[in-house]
Design a protein around this motif. Structure first.
Motif, PDB file in Angstrom:
ATOM      1  N   VAL A 123     -15.060   3.729  27.803  1.00  0.00           N
ATOM      2  CA  VAL A 123     -13.920   4.167  27.002  1.00  0.00           C
ATOM      3  C   VAL A 123     -14.331   4.095  25.538  1.00  0.00           C
ATOM      4  CG1 VAL A 123     -11.524   3.740  26.336  1.00  0.00           C
ATOM      5  CG2 VAL A 123     -12.259   3.348  28.704  1.00  0.00           C
ATOM      6  N   VAL A 124     -14.287   5.237  24.872  1.00  0.00           N
ATOM      7  CA  VAL A 124     -14.633   5.314  23.448  1.00  0.00           C
ATOM      8  C   VAL A 124     -13.389   5.719  22.672  1.00  0.00           C
ATOM      9  CG1 VAL A 124     -16.048   6.456  21.702  1.00  0.00           C
ATOM     10  CG2 VAL A 124     -17.011   5.942  23.956  1.00  0.00           C
ATOM     11  N   THR A 125     -13.015   4.906  21.707  1.00  0.00           N
ATOM     12  CA  THR A 125     -11.854   5.211  20.884  1.00  0.00           C
ATOM     13  C   THR A 125     -12.302   5.526  19.462  1.00  0.00           C
ATOM     14  OG1 THR A 125     -10.406   3.803  22.211  1.00  0.00           O
ATOM     15  CG2 THR A 125      -9.674   4.325  19.975  1.00  0.00           C
ATOM     16  N   VAL A 126     -11.859   6.667  18.971  1.00  0.00           N
ATOM     17  CA  VAL A 126     -12.215   7.086  17.621  1.00  0.00           C
ATOM     18  C   VAL A 126     -11.317   6.374  16.626  1.00  0.00           C
ATOM     19  CG1 VAL A 126     -12.397   9.024  16.034  1.00  0.00           C
ATOM     20  CG2 VAL A 126     -13.054   9.313  18.431  1.00  0.00           C
ATOM     21  N   SER A 127     -11.926   5.550  15.795  1.00  0.00           N
ATOM     22  CA  SER A 127     -11.214   4.834  14.750  1.00  0.00           C
ATOM     23  C   SER A 127     -11.622   5.409  13.400  1.00  0.00           C
ATOM     24  CB  SER A 127     -11.503   3.327  14.850  1.00  0.00           C
ATOM     25  OG  SER A 127     -10.751   2.613  13.885  1.00  0.00           O
ATOM     26  N   SER A 128     -11.482   4.621  12.367  1.00  0.00           N
ATOM     27  CA  SER A 128     -11.776   5.093  11.020  1.00  0.00           C
ATOM     28  C   SER A 128     -12.349   3.952  10.192  1.00  0.00           C
ATOM     29  CB  SER A 128     -10.492   5.604  10.355  1.00  0.00           C
ATOM     30  OG  SER A 128     -10.679   5.812   8.968  1.00  0.00           O
ATOM     31  N   ILE A 129     -13.200   4.301   9.254  1.00  0.00           N
ATOM     32  CA  ILE A 129     -13.717   3.299   8.314  1.00  0.00           C
ATOM     33  C   ILE A 129     -12.556   2.593   7.616  1.00  0.00           C
ATOM     34  CG2 ILE A 129     -14.906   3.051   6.099  1.00  0.00           C
ATOM     35  CD1 ILE A 129     -16.813   3.169   8.415  1.00  0.00           C
ATOM     36  N   GLY A 130     -11.458   3.317   7.415  1.00  0.00           N
ATOM     37  CA  GLY A 130     -10.286   2.719   6.783  1.00  0.00           C
ATOM     38  C   GLY A 130      -9.685   1.578   7.581  1.00  0.00           C
ATOM     39  N   GLY A 131     -10.032   1.489   8.878  1.00  0.00           N
ATOM     40  CA  GLY A 131      -9.525   0.418   9.715  1.00  0.00           C
ATOM     41  C   GLY A 131     -10.434  -0.786   9.780  1.00  0.00           C
ATOM     42  N   ILE A 132     -11.558  -0.733   9.060  1.00  0.00           N
ATOM     43  CA  ILE A 132     -12.519  -1.839   9.052  1.00  0.00           C
ATOM     44  C   ILE A 132     -12.120  -2.856   7.991  1.00  0.00           C
ATOM     45  CG2 ILE A 132     -14.915  -2.474   8.617  1.00  0.00           C
ATOM     46  CD1 ILE A 132     -14.684  -0.965  11.187  1.00  0.00           C
ATOM     47  N   GLN A 133     -12.069  -4.113   8.379  1.00  0.00           N
ATOM     48  CA  GLN A 133     -11.743  -5.166   7.415  1.00  0.00           C
ATOM     49  C   GLN A 133     -12.788  -5.207   6.302  1.00  0.00           C
ATOM     50  OE1 GLN A 133     -11.594  -9.079   9.068  1.00  0.00           O
ATOM     51  NE2 GLN A 133     -10.677 -10.012   7.256  1.00  0.00           N
ATOM     52  N   GLY A 134     -12.324  -5.202   5.065  1.00  0.00           N
ATOM     53  CA  GLY A 134     -13.230  -5.281   3.926  1.00  0.00           C
ATOM     54  C   GLY A 134     -13.718  -3.943   3.416  1.00  0.00           C
ATOM     55  N   SER A 135     -13.399  -2.850   4.127  1.00  0.00           N
ATOM     56  CA  SER A 135     -13.816  -1.536   3.643  1.00  0.00           C
ATOM     57  C   SER A 135     -12.933  -1.107   2.478  1.00  0.00           C
ATOM     58  CB  SER A 135     -13.713  -0.494   4.762  1.00  0.00           C
ATOM     59  OG  SER A 135     -12.353  -0.282   5.127  1.00  0.00           O
ATOM     60  N   VAL A 136     -13.370  -0.097   1.743  1.00  0.00           N
ATOM     61  CA  VAL A 136     -12.563   0.445   0.650  1.00  0.00           C
ATOM     62  C   VAL A 136     -11.289   1.049   1.233  1.00  0.00           C
ATOM     63  CG1 VAL A 136     -12.465   2.153  -1.197  1.00  0.00           C
ATOM     64  CG2 VAL A 136     -14.595   0.898  -0.762  1.00  0.00           C
ATOM     65  N   LYS A 137     -10.173   0.717   0.661  1.00  0.00           N
ATOM     66  CA  LYS A 137      -8.891   1.252   1.114  1.00  0.00           C
ATOM     67  C   LYS A 137      -8.346   2.227   0.078  1.00  0.00           C
ATOM     68  CE  LYS A 137      -8.824  -1.374   4.811  1.00  0.00           C
ATOM     69  NZ  LYS A 137     -10.109  -2.074   4.683  1.00  0.00           N
ATOM     70  N   PHE A 138      -7.462   3.141   0.570  1.00  0.00           N
ATOM     71  CA  PHE A 138      -6.936   4.178  -0.307  1.00  0.00           C
ATOM     72  C   PHE A 138      -5.421   4.209  -0.241  1.00  0.00           C
ATOM     73  CE2 PHE A 138     -11.223   5.394   0.831  1.00  0.00           C
ATOM     74  CZ  PHE A 138     -11.767   5.756  -0.402  1.00  0.00           C
ATOM     75  N   PRO A 139      -4.752   4.383  -1.384  1.00  0.00           N
ATOM     76  CA  PRO A 139      -3.288   4.449  -1.402  1.00  0.00           C
ATOM     77  C   PRO A 139      -2.772   5.600  -0.541  1.00  0.00           C
ATOM     78  CG  PRO A 139      -4.163   4.236  -3.635  1.00  0.00           C
ATOM     79  CD  PRO A 139      -5.330   4.511  -2.733  1.00  0.00           C
ATOM     80  N   GLY A 140      -1.634   5.402   0.083  1.00  0.00           N
ATOM     81  CA  GLY A 140      -1.000   6.446   0.876  1.00  0.00           C
ATOM     82  C   GLY A 140      -1.349   6.414   2.345  1.00  0.00           C
ATOM     83  N   LEU A 141      -2.316   5.576   2.737  1.00  0.00           N
ATOM     84  CA  LEU A 141      -2.785   5.572   4.121  1.00  0.00           C
ATOM     85  C   LEU A 141      -2.463   4.268   4.846  1.00  0.00           C
ATOM     86  CD1 LEU A 141      -6.282   7.276   3.636  1.00  0.00           C
ATOM     87  CD2 LEU A 141      -4.104   8.348   4.256  1.00  0.00           C
ATOM     88  N   ALA A 142      -1.369   3.624   4.448  1.00  0.00           N
ATOM     89  CA  ALA A 142      -1.016   2.331   5.048  1.00  0.00           C
ATOM     90  C   ALA A 142      -0.815   2.436   6.557  1.00  0.00           C
ATOM     91  CB  ALA A 142       0.245   1.768   4.389  1.00  0.00           C
ATOM     92  N   ALA A 143      -0.080   3.443   6.999  1.00  0.00           N
ATOM     93  CA  ALA A 143       0.187   3.587   8.431  1.00  0.00           C
ATOM     94  C   ALA A 143      -1.091   3.968   9.169  1.00  0.00           C
ATOM     95  CB  ALA A 143       1.266   4.638   8.671  1.00  0.00           C
TER      96      ALA A 143
END
Length: 225
Positions: A123-143
């Motif tokens: 089972v492979v689930t496509v996630s995002s770098i935005g979901g990695i702890q400590g990665s750069v985060k961007f406003p507007g993408l909280a959800a």
């Protein structure tokens, strides 16, 4: 020949994943709310028009597996939803919708597939770098980003729960790929990768990654975002 389910196949990376799996001689169940014309006449591809947040549509997928396949070798949870909006403006309904697609539907479809899986299934689930702890985060993408973090933890938990049955669970945290979803998140940004290129990596990983990884998240990103 493997039996492979891919969600979110109407466009972008999901469409390319389905096409590449089929080209390599696998049987593909392509699941999406809208059926891509590119898949309609492809050998060994069956398209099911389904909203994976809907229990009735999930039941259609389960019936197909029972009646036509009897087993599932690979599940790629690729379907995703995004809302790009300041946190103070996002509604509860919008936040819930992102989680329904990105987390709850992933869990529901995975739960349907597990009884048809055996040793070596992946089972492979496509996630995002935005979901990695400590990665750069961007406003507007909280959800969006928080939901992608949730499926990473879900992947780790399922890998532990089903390791004795030989079923592997991994996620891939994607960076920037030139998709419509990227345009929603970062209007005007030009990504270094096209969907077909990232799909090539995901197809290879889905078919072989379980030999080397379980409960892991691979970060497939060469840029920020």
């Amino acid at each position: 020949m493997k039996n492979i389910i891919v969600t979110g196949t109407s466009r972008g990376i999901g469409l390319e994943i389905a096409l590449q799996f089929a080209k390599e001689g696998n049987k593909v169940l392509a699941v999406s709310r809208n059926i891509a014309k590119e898949l309609e006449s492809v050998k060994d591809v069956v398209c099911i028009q389904a909203d994976i947040t809907n229990e009735g549509d999930l039941a259609k997928i389960e019936r197909y597996i029972q009646e036509s396949w009897g087993k599932v070798d690979v599940l790629v949870n690729n379907a995703g939803a995004i809302v790009n909006k300041p946190f103070e403006e996002i509604t509860t309904a919008e936040f819930e919708y992102v989680y329904k697609v990105n987390v709850f539907a992933v869990a529901a479809l995975t739960r349907i597939c597990i009884p048809f899986m055996s040793v070596g299934s992946h089972v492979v689930t496509v996630s995002s770098i935005g979901g990695i702890q400590g990665s750069v985060k961007f406003p507007g993408l909280a959800a969006y980003s928080s939901s992608k973090g949730a499926v990473i933890i879900l992947t780790e938990l399922l890998a532990e729960e089903f390791k004795e049955r030989g079923i592997s669970f991994n996620s891939v945290a994607l960076g920037a790929v030139q998709t419509e979803m990227l345009e929603e998140a970062f209007p005007g940004y030009k990504a270094p990768l096209e969907p077909a290129e990232m799909a090539r990596f995901l197809v290879d990983f889905a078919l072989n990654g379980q030999r080397y990884f379980n409960g892991k998240t691979l970060q497939a990103s060469s840029t920020t975002p």
